[in-house]
Design an enzyme around this catalytic site. Structure first.
Site, mmCIF file in Angstrom:
data_model
loop_
_atom_site.group_PDB
_atom_site.id
_atom_site.type_symbol
_atom_site.label_atom_id
_atom_site.label_comp_id
_atom_site.label_asym_id
_atom_site.label_seq_id
_atom_site.Cartn_x
_atom_site.Cartn_y
_atom_site.Cartn_z
ATOM 1 N N TYR A 103 31.087 34.849 31.527
ATOM 2 C CA TYR A 103 30.233 35.079 32.618
ATOM 3 C C TYR A 103 28.799 34.781 32.404
ATOM 4 C CZ TYR A 103 34.727 37.139 34.474
ATOM 5 O OH TYR A 103 35.822 37.208 34.668
ATOM 6 N N SER A 161 39.336 40.346 31.753
ATOM 7 C CA SER A 161 38.092 39.852 31.527
ATOM 8 C C SER A 161 37.793 40.153 30.015
ATOM 9 C CB SER A 161 36.991 40.335 32.565
ATOM 10 O OG SER A 161 37.274 39.519 33.575
ATOM 11 N N ASN A 195 46.719 35.704 34.852
ATOM 12 C CA ASN A 195 45.874 36.475 35.680
ATOM 13 C C ASN A 195 46.031 36.284 37.226
ATOM 14 O OD1 ASN A 195 43.233 37.102 33.681
ATOM 15 N ND2 ASN A 195 44.326 35.166 32.921
ATOM 16 N N GLY A 197 39.239 34.600 38.450
ATOM 17 C CA GLY A 197 37.764 34.766 38.767
ATOM 18 C C GLY A 197 37.381 33.457 39.807
ATOM 19 N N ARG A 233 45.852 32.050 36.753
ATOM 20 C CA ARG A 233 45.441 31.395 35.792
ATOM 21 C C ARG A 233 46.302 31.902 34.168
ATOM 22 N NH1 ARG A 233 40.795 33.396 34.586
ATOM 23 N NH2 ARG A 233 41.305 34.162 32.604
ATOM 24 N N GLU A 290 35.380 45.414 36.184
ATOM 25 C CA GLU A 290 35.327 43.957 36.727
ATOM 26 C C GLU A 290 34.384 44.132 38.005
ATOM 27 O OE1 GLU A 290 38.303 41.288 35.458
ATOM 28 O OE2 GLU A 290 39.570 43.083 35.097
#
Length: 307
Positions: free
Chosen positions: A215, A149, A271, A275, A254, A17
């Site tokens: 993404y 991810s 998470n 991000g 998250r 990542e």
């Protein structure tokens, strides 16, 4: 008080990542600069200990996704060095990164997770997984035990797809998880400093919320807030907060959940370093609470001192 501190934004690293981490880190760095903080952007390498000492970093803002950035390793280093840092501590980071461990904690606290089994490569060699080892029918989700991810994740609907999915997952770790695929609505819950920040529904245009869908602008539809009844929304968000709390998380997290067609809420993962890119979910969720990106970054930073 904090504007006088030297803040190192730690990003990059060597996990799969890395590129997303660099984008998150630069967004955070620019936000801190706009707010008048004395910040420095640091691409983390094996010499990170020396870099932190040389630069005189007094607070670390963690933007490392995956790998040693989220598994408690960098947190342990910072603890030893006496440098305060954003986000969850060593144990909570390790538990959240290890999906096998976190699922067991959730089950202990009666938080639903999809039915699952865990295997090492040695346990799989020579066995007929479909017939002998999985107590649930296809379709499955096969994924690494310790990645984020959606890296190395496959949805398997046919027995002929199993080998390729296993090979993909084992590229990213020694243990893999096979979950029963839950068809439903994906709701991501944002938590900030032990309070519910809000939530968002993701509707990927591809089969699932993959790395590409996460993404690449335009590949996912975002419903914010989710189109749920007030009672269902409250239930999902409270379960998200419970998942954050039982793992001992801090700062911003998250929580990824899914509501099945039968109305059951399952937690997929937590998470601990969400991000912070232009397509990231936590900043989208924060805007529901009229918390713009720069203010969100400042709130995360303040928890280092106030928490």
């Amino acid at each position: 008080m904090l504007t006088g501190k030297k803040i190192g934004v730690l990003m990059g690293g060597d996990s799969p990542e890395r590129e997303v981490s660099l984008r998150s880190g630069m967004a955070i760095y620019r936000a801190l600069e706009r707010r008048g903080y004395n910040a420095i952007a640091i691409d983390v390498g094996r010499d990170i200990c020396n870099v932190l000492m040389k630069e005189g970093v007094e607070i670390a803002f963690l933007a490392l996704h995956g790998g040693y950035g989220e598994d408690g390793s960098i947190q342990g280093l910072l603890e030893v060095m006496g440098i305060p840092y954003t986000g969850s501590g060593v144990l909570a980071s390790a538990l959240s990164m290890d999906k096998e461990a976190s699922k067991k904690v959730f089950l202990y606290h009666r938080i639903k997770v999809p039915p699952f089994v865990v295997f090492s490569k040695e346990e799989i060699i020579g066995r007929q997984i479909y017939r002998d080892l999985c107590p649930f029918e296809l379709p499955w989700v096969i994924k690494p035990s310790k990645e984020g991810s959606s890296i190395g994740v496959s949805i398997v609907r046919d027995e002929r797809e199993i080998t390729a999915a296993l090979d993909s997952a084992f590229k990213f770790g020694k243990r893999i998880i096979i979950e029963r695929y839950i068809k439903g609505r994906e709701i991501q819950v944002g938590i900030l400093n032990n309070r519910i920040l809000g939530s968002i529904e993701v509707r990927p245009k591809k089969e699932f919320y993959s790395y590409e869908a996460k993404y690449t602008p335009g590949l996912t539809e975002y419903i914010s807030p989710p189109d749920l009844s007030p009672d269902d929304l409250r239930r999902v968000e409270e379960i998200g907060l419970s998942a954050h709390v039982v793992l001992g998380c801090r700062g911003a997290t998250r929580v990824d959940t899914i509501i099945s067609e039968e109305g059951d809420v399952y937690v997929l993962e937590v998470n601990t370093i969400p991000g912070m890119t232009e397509t990231s979910l936590l900043p989208k969720i924060a805007r529901q609470s009229n918390l713009e990106f720069d203010a969100l970054i400042e709130e995360i930073l303040r928890d280092v001192v106030e928490g």
